[in-house]
Structure formats: C-alpha cells, structure tokens
Design a protein around this motif. Structure first.
Motif, PDB file in Angstrom:
ATOM      1  N   VAL A 173       0.804  -1.224   0.000  1.00  7.90           N
ATOM      2  CA  VAL A 173       0.000   0.000   0.000  1.00  7.90           C
ATOM      3  C   VAL A 173       0.835   1.271   0.000  1.00  7.90           C
ATOM      4  CG1 VAL A 173      -2.021  -1.064   1.077  1.00  7.90           C
ATOM      5  CG2 VAL A 173      -0.297   0.032   2.512  1.00  7.90           C
ATOM      6  N   GLU A 174       2.035   1.206   0.597  1.00  4.69           N
ATOM      7  CA  GLU A 174       2.891   2.394   0.662  1.00  4.69           C
ATOM      8  C   GLU A 174       3.290   2.892  -0.730  1.00  4.69           C
ATOM      9  OE1 GLU A 174       3.299  -0.228   2.621  1.00  4.69           O
ATOM     10  OE2 GLU A 174       3.403   0.484   4.681  1.00  4.69           O
ATOM     11  N   ALA A 175       3.231   2.005  -1.722  1.00  2.06           N
ATOM     12  CA  ALA A 175       3.606   2.373  -3.081  1.00  2.06           C
ATOM     13  C   ALA A 175       2.493   3.152  -3.775  1.00  2.06           C
ATOM     14  CB  ALA A 175       3.945   1.128  -3.889  1.00  2.06           C
ATOM     15  N   HIS A 176       1.332   3.218  -3.124  1.00  2.00           N
ATOM     16  CA  HIS A 176       0.187   3.898  -3.734  1.00  2.00           C
ATOM     17  C   HIS A 176      -0.251   5.078  -2.861  1.00  2.00           C
ATOM     18  CE1 HIS A 176       0.313  -0.247  -5.302  1.00  2.00           C
ATOM     19  NE2 HIS A 176      -0.044   0.337  -6.437  1.00  2.00           N
ATOM     20  N   ASP A 177      -1.540   5.252  -2.753  1.00  4.21           N
ATOM     21  CA  ASP A 177      -2.100   6.355  -1.977  1.00  4.21           C
ATOM     22  C   ASP A 177      -3.017   5.715  -0.928  1.00  4.21           C
ATOM     23  OD1 ASP A 177      -2.701   8.899  -1.243  1.00  4.21           O
ATOM     24  OD2 ASP A 177      -3.954   9.354  -2.973  1.00  4.21           O
ATOM     25  N   PRO A 178      -2.422   5.113   0.101  1.00 10.40           N
ATOM     26  CA  PRO A 178      -3.155   4.212   0.982  1.00 10.40           C
ATOM     27  C   PRO A 178      -4.349   4.790   1.741  1.00 10.40           C
ATOM     28  CG  PRO A 178      -0.972   4.651   1.876  1.00 10.40           C
ATOM     29  CD  PRO A 178      -1.016   5.275   0.514  1.00 10.40           C
ATOM     30  N   VAL A 179      -5.356   3.928   1.906  1.00 10.06           N
ATOM     31  CA  VAL A 179      -6.544   4.232   2.691  1.00 10.06           C
ATOM     32  C   VAL A 179      -6.620   3.121   3.732  1.00 10.06           C
ATOM     33  CG1 VAL A 179      -9.069   4.383   2.667  1.00 10.06           C
ATOM     34  CG2 VAL A 179      -7.758   5.240   0.723  1.00 10.06           C
ATOM     35  N   VAL A 180      -6.763   3.487   5.013  1.00  9.10           N
ATOM     36  CA  VAL A 180      -6.837   2.484   6.063  1.00  9.10           C
ATOM     37  C   VAL A 180      -8.201   2.542   6.724  1.00  9.10           C
ATOM     38  CG1 VAL A 180      -5.854   1.697   8.252  1.00  9.10           C
ATOM     39  CG2 VAL A 180      -4.347   2.575   6.478  1.00  9.10           C
ATOM     40  N   CYS A 228      -4.710   0.017  -1.159  1.00  3.12           N
ATOM     41  CA  CYS A 228      -3.854   0.880  -1.987  1.00  3.12           C
ATOM     42  C   CYS A 228      -4.452   2.266  -2.123  1.00  3.12           C
ATOM     43  CB  CYS A 228      -3.716   0.314  -3.394  1.00  3.12           C
ATOM     44  SG  CYS A 228      -2.989  -1.318  -3.456  1.00  3.12           S
ATOM     45  N   ASN A 229      -5.733   2.309  -2.332  1.00  3.62           N
ATOM     46  CA  ASN A 229      -6.440   3.565  -2.591  1.00  3.62           C
ATOM     47  C   ASN A 229      -7.942   3.288  -2.484  1.00  3.62           C
ATOM     48  OD1 ASN A 229      -7.148   2.264  -5.034  1.00  3.62           O
ATOM     49  ND2 ASN A 229      -5.273   3.006  -6.001  1.00  3.62           N
ATOM     50  N   TRP A 230      -8.754   4.282  -2.778  1.00  4.27           N
ATOM     51  CA  TRP A 230     -10.203   4.113  -2.680  1.00  4.27           C
ATOM     52  C   TRP A 230     -10.718   3.056  -3.655  1.00  4.27           C
ATOM     53  CZ3 TRP A 230     -12.549   5.872   1.399  1.00  4.27           C
ATOM     54  CH2 TRP A 230     -12.029   6.977   2.071  1.00  4.27           C
ATOM     55  N   GLY A 231     -10.013   2.898  -4.773  1.00  3.78           N
ATOM     56  CA  GLY A 231     -10.422   1.905  -5.770  1.00  3.78           C
ATOM     57  C   GLY A 231     -10.405   0.498  -5.188  1.00  3.78           C
ATOM     58  N   CYS A 232      -9.327   0.151  -4.479  1.00  3.27           N
ATOM     59  CA  CYS A 232      -9.233  -1.178  -3.882  1.00  3.27           C
ATOM     60  C   CYS A 232     -10.246  -1.331  -2.754  1.00  3.27           C
ATOM     61  CB  CYS A 232      -7.822  -1.447  -3.373  1.00  3.27           C
ATOM     62  SG  CYS A 232      -6.687  -1.997  -4.673  1.00  3.27           S
ATOM     63  N   SER A 275     -15.158  -3.878  -0.874  1.00  5.82           N
ATOM     64  CA  SER A 275     -16.462  -3.825  -0.217  1.00  5.82           C
ATOM     65  C   SER A 275     -17.563  -4.353  -1.126  1.00  5.82           C
ATOM     66  CB  SER A 275     -16.780  -2.405   0.268  1.00  5.82           C
ATOM     67  OG  SER A 275     -16.969  -1.539  -0.819  1.00  5.82           O
ATOM     68  N   THR A 276     -17.406  -4.151  -2.431  1.00  4.32           N
ATOM     69  CA  THR A 276     -18.402  -4.663  -3.374  1.00  4.32           C
ATOM     70  C   THR A 276     -18.328  -6.182  -3.454  1.00  4.32           C
ATOM     71  OG1 THR A 276     -18.245  -2.655  -4.703  1.00  4.32           O
ATOM     72  CG2 THR A 276     -19.193  -4.579  -5.780  1.00  4.32           C
ATOM     73  N   GLU A 277     -17.122  -6.703  -3.623  1.00  6.00           N
ATOM     74  CA  GLU A 277     -16.943  -8.139  -3.835  1.00  6.00           C
ATOM     75  C   GLU A 277     -17.113  -8.992  -2.584  1.00  6.00           C
ATOM     76  OE1 GLU A 277     -13.375  -8.965  -6.020  1.00  6.00           O
ATOM     77  OE2 GLU A 277     -13.882  -7.514  -7.581  1.00  6.00           O
ATOM     78  N   SER A 278     -16.820  -8.413  -1.413  1.00 10.95           N
ATOM     79  CA  SER A 278     -16.887  -9.224  -0.207  1.00 10.95           C
ATOM     80  C   SER A 278     -18.195  -9.025   0.562  1.00 10.95           C
ATOM     81  CB  SER A 278     -15.712  -8.889   0.707  1.00 10.95           C
ATOM     82  OG  SER A 278     -15.802  -7.552   1.127  1.00 10.95           O
ATOM     83  N   ASP A 279     -19.052  -8.122   0.082  1.00 14.27           N
ATOM     84  CA  ASP A 279     -20.358  -7.904   0.711  1.00 14.27           C
ATOM     85  C   ASP A 279     -20.266  -7.355   2.133  1.00 14.27           C
ATOM     86  OD1 ASP A 279     -22.153  -8.420  -1.240  1.00 14.27           O
ATOM     87  OD2 ASP A 279     -22.995 -10.231  -0.345  1.00 14.27           O
ATOM     88  N   VAL A 280     -19.116  -6.782   2.516  1.00 18.52           N
ATOM     89  CA  VAL A 280     -18.973  -6.284   3.886  1.00 18.52           C
ATOM     90  C   VAL A 280     -19.903  -5.117   4.191  1.00 18.52           C
ATOM     91  CG1 VAL A 280     -16.616  -7.046   4.389  1.00 18.52           C
ATOM     92  CG2 VAL A 280     -16.971  -4.895   3.172  1.00 18.52           C
ATOM     93  N   ALA A 281     -20.359  -4.417   3.143  1.00 13.58           N
ATOM     94  CA  ALA A 281     -21.213  -3.251   3.379  1.00 13.58           C
ATOM     95  C   ALA A 281     -22.698  -3.599   3.338  1.00 13.58           C
ATOM     96  CB  ALA A 281     -20.897  -2.159   2.355  1.00 13.58           C
ATOM     97  N   THR A 282     -23.024  -4.848   2.991  1.00 15.44           N
ATOM     98  CA  THR A 282     -24.423  -5.249   2.898  1.00 15.44           C
ATOM     99  C   THR A 282     -25.123  -5.155   4.251  1.00 15.44           C
ATOM    100  OG1 THR A 282     -23.909  -6.753   1.087  1.00 15.44           O
ATOM    101  CG2 THR A 282     -26.008  -7.114   2.219  1.00 15.44           C
TER     102      THR A 282
END
Ligand SMILES: [Zn+2]
Length: 64
Positions: free
Chosen positions: A11-18, A38-42, A47-54
């Motif tokens: 993540v440090e190589a990008h624009d990390p979001v924690v 890495c960033n908001w994209g990841c 969140s879309t693929e793992s359904d954590v926000a459902t």
C-alpha cells in the motif's frame, strides 16, 4: 510494508486508505482490526466483492 487487503500489493507504493473496524463492545476505540488498501479503488472493489457493506447503513437521508 503493509499489504493491501484487496489485491495484496504494497500500500505504501500507492495512496493508501486504512479502514479501522472497532468491535461493537470495545471499550477502547482502538481495540479492533485495521484493513489497509492501496487507494479508494481497492477499498471500493473489496467492499463490493466481499459484501462487507451489505445491511450496514447509518441514518443518512438524502436531500429531498
Ligand atoms: Zn490494492
């Protein structure tokens, strides 16, 4: 180095979001799990693929 929760990149190589997830009964707000992306994209893809926000929403109401 910290690996992206979604793609495994450094993540440090990008624009990390924690994201910090606190346990519901945690006394200390820091008593939980941390997820780095890495960033908001990841984060968005994860969140879309793992359904954590459902089923998780707060009481936000859109402007009429
Ligand atoms: Zn990533």
């Amino acid at each position: 180095m910290t690996e992206c929760t979604y793609c495994g990149c450094e993540v440090e190589a990008h624009d990390p979001v924690v994201v910090f997830e606190s346990a519901p009964d945690a006394v200390d707000a820091r008593d939980g799990s941390e997820f780095a992306f890495c960033n908001w994209g990841c984060l968005s893809a994860y969140s879309t693929e793992s359904d954590v926000a459902t089923g998780t929403t707060c009481n936000w109401t859109p402007e009429p």
